[in-house]
Design an enzyme around this catalytic site. Structure first.
Site, PDB file in Angstrom:
ATOM      1  N   ASP A 125     -23.874  80.188 -59.962  1.00 11.96           N
ATOM      2  CA  ASP A 125     -25.193  80.821 -59.803  1.00 11.96           C
ATOM      3  C   ASP A 125     -25.833  81.327 -61.098  1.00 11.96           C
ATOM      4  OD1 ASP A 125     -25.586  80.496 -57.005  1.00 11.96           O
ATOM      5  OD2 ASP A 125     -24.042  82.004 -56.644  1.00 11.96           O
ATOM      6  N   ASP A 185     -27.775  73.811 -53.083  1.00 13.24           N
ATOM      7  CA  ASP A 185     -28.396  74.896 -53.848  1.00 13.24           C
ATOM      8  C   ASP A 185     -28.199  74.725 -55.361  1.00 13.24           C
ATOM      9  OD1 ASP A 185     -27.145  75.397 -51.354  1.00 13.24           O
ATOM     10  OD2 ASP A 185     -27.453  77.544 -51.501  1.00 13.24           O
TER      11      ASP A 185
HETATM   12  N1  GLY Z   1     -27.750  79.929 -52.662  1.00 16.24           N
HETATM   13  C1  GLY Z   1     -27.402  80.632 -51.511  1.00 16.24           C
HETATM   14  C2  GLY Z   1     -28.436  80.611 -50.458  1.00 16.24           C
HETATM   15  O1  GLY Z   1     -29.423  79.923 -50.550  1.00 16.24           O
HETATM   16  O2  GLY Z   1     -28.245  81.314 -49.483  1.00 16.24           O
END
Ligand code: GLY
Length: 407
Positions: A125, A185
């Site tokens: 992230d 993601d």
């Molecule tokens: N990246 C985590 C979400 O979109 O919940």
């Protein structure tokens, strides 16, 4: 004329900009609706009021960042939570639009709270955390100290790329289930690598981003352009050994935010590489979403496209905001008529999000701008609540539309 810039930007083809501007302005003529420009300006002014209240509330809470607001209580995080960069990013977009020096002060303060994430190597992230905060800060201030944070962060992220697999590993947990998990993601972290490659001249960072986008395109998507949430790869063969959901309804469903991440990710990678395959992917995803039988008439998806299309099913405003921002950008890359369709859909989403149903009055909603997002429905976590990333991508979409409307 082609313009390229850092975060939240779009390649702008001048003739098309004017065509779209005409459509946007003509769209409200005679309809009795408020012009889009007014909707956007009011939304930005309201966002500044609300965001200042949030910043004031959190300024004395050393190291804390807003996460959500549930049952009348603030829920905060430290910088380790994947969303830590979004509130700083909200402040940067508010500053970009209003140039209020108090907002700038807060943007710097909350951005600094995320700095230590430049050393994060145990999850993917880093791109979210640093590019939304320091990336926007660099774009708007040119502060050279922000460059160092972004470059260090990109190198930390790059440690998660395994050449044998050709992707950035998303998570380290659940090792008994997943050999090498990659979630859709993760497409959102590539912009940081692309920027760092460009800034440092280290081409390997770009190669990693491109390899990640290519393998995700090959293995995450279904023939209808929907994507599954998680693909786990065999670390020896580099081939998928498992396709699953984590936050969606089922392994074969279309989790709404995941679809929006894919749309945004491939639109962005097209801007950064000019690779026509990425543009085709983004167009395919846009078509899947806009024409989906379960897309509500107001443009705000249910939390999963395969969840029952009922009034009681929670929506996900964050998915709508990410989608709207991506569609505005994508509209600049395609033939005019197609671009107009994307802009019309994004406009619908923005008008809904800017309405009292979704936008909270100043001082309410714990200081968040939007209501009705869903974080992780299967875990009963953050269902029908405000979320920082909904606010962030909403402000980005408003900013992109505003740029478009300026002649
Ligand atoms: N990246 C985590 C979400 O979109 O919940």
């Amino acid at each position: 004329e082609i313009r390229l810039s850092l975060v939240g930007s779009e390649m702008c083809i001048r003739d098309r900009t004017y065509t779209l501007l005409g459509v946007l302005l003509a769209g409200c003529a005679g309809s009795g609706r408020e012009p889009l420009e007014t909707v956007v300006d009011k939304a930005l002014a309201g966002a500044e009021r609300q965001t200042l209240l949030m910043a004031e509330k959190y300024s004395a809470r050393e190291g804390r960042l807003p996460r959500t607001w549930e049952n009348g209580e603030d829920v905060s995080s430290d910088s380790r939570w994947w969303c830590s960069g979004f509130f700083p990013g909200v402040l940067w977009y508010v500053y970009e639009n209003g140039r209020n020096p108090r907002v700038l002060e807060y943007a710097r303060m909350f951005t600094a709270r995320v700095e230590r994430e430049k050393h994060t190597t145990d999850n993917h992230d880093v791109g979210f955390m640093l590019y939304c905060s320091f990336g926007n800060g660099l774009r708007l201030t040119g502060d050279e100290s922000y460059e160092e944070v972004l470059l260090t962060g990109a190198r930390s992220l790059a440690t998660r790329f395994k050449p044998e697999v050709g992707l950035i590993r998303s998570w380290d947990h659940n090792r008994d289930k997943w050999q090498y998990p990659v979630i859709i993601d993760n497409m959102m972290n590539l912009e940081l690598l692309m920027w760092a490659a460009d800034r440092s001249g280290d081409k390997s960072l770009r190669d990693m981003a491109v390899s990640h986008a290519d393998k995700t395109l090959k293995h995450h998507f279904r023939p209808d352009f929907s994507s599954c949430h998680l693909v786990s790869y065999d670390t020896i063969s580099g081939q998928p050994h498992l396709k699953q959901t984590h936050q969606g309804l089922s392994d074969s469903s279309a989790w709404s935010r995941g679809q929006a991440w894919g749309l945004y990710g491939y639109t962005c990678m097209y801007r950064l590489t000019g690779d026509a395959r990425y543009l085709e992917q983004a167009r395919g995803i846009a078509g899947f979403l806009i024409n989906h039988r379960n897309m509500p008439a107001d443009g705000i998806p249910y939390w999963d496209f395969d969840a029952p299309a009922l009034a009681s099913t929670p929506r996900d405003a964050s998915a709508a905001a990410i989608m709207a921002s991506a569609l505005v950008e994508l509209s600049g890359f395609v033939p005019a008529a197609e671009g107009e369709r994307y802009m019309a859909f994004a406009e619908k989403q923005i008008r809904t999000l800017a309405s009292p149903e979704y936008t909270a009055p100043a001082g309410e909603n714990g200081g968040f701008i939007l209501r009705h997002s869903t974080g992780a429905y299967p875990f009963s976590s953050e269902v029908d609540v405000p979320l920082t990333y909904a606010d962030y991508y909403y402000l980005e979409a408003l900013t992109r539309i505003k740029r478009r409307l300026q002649p």
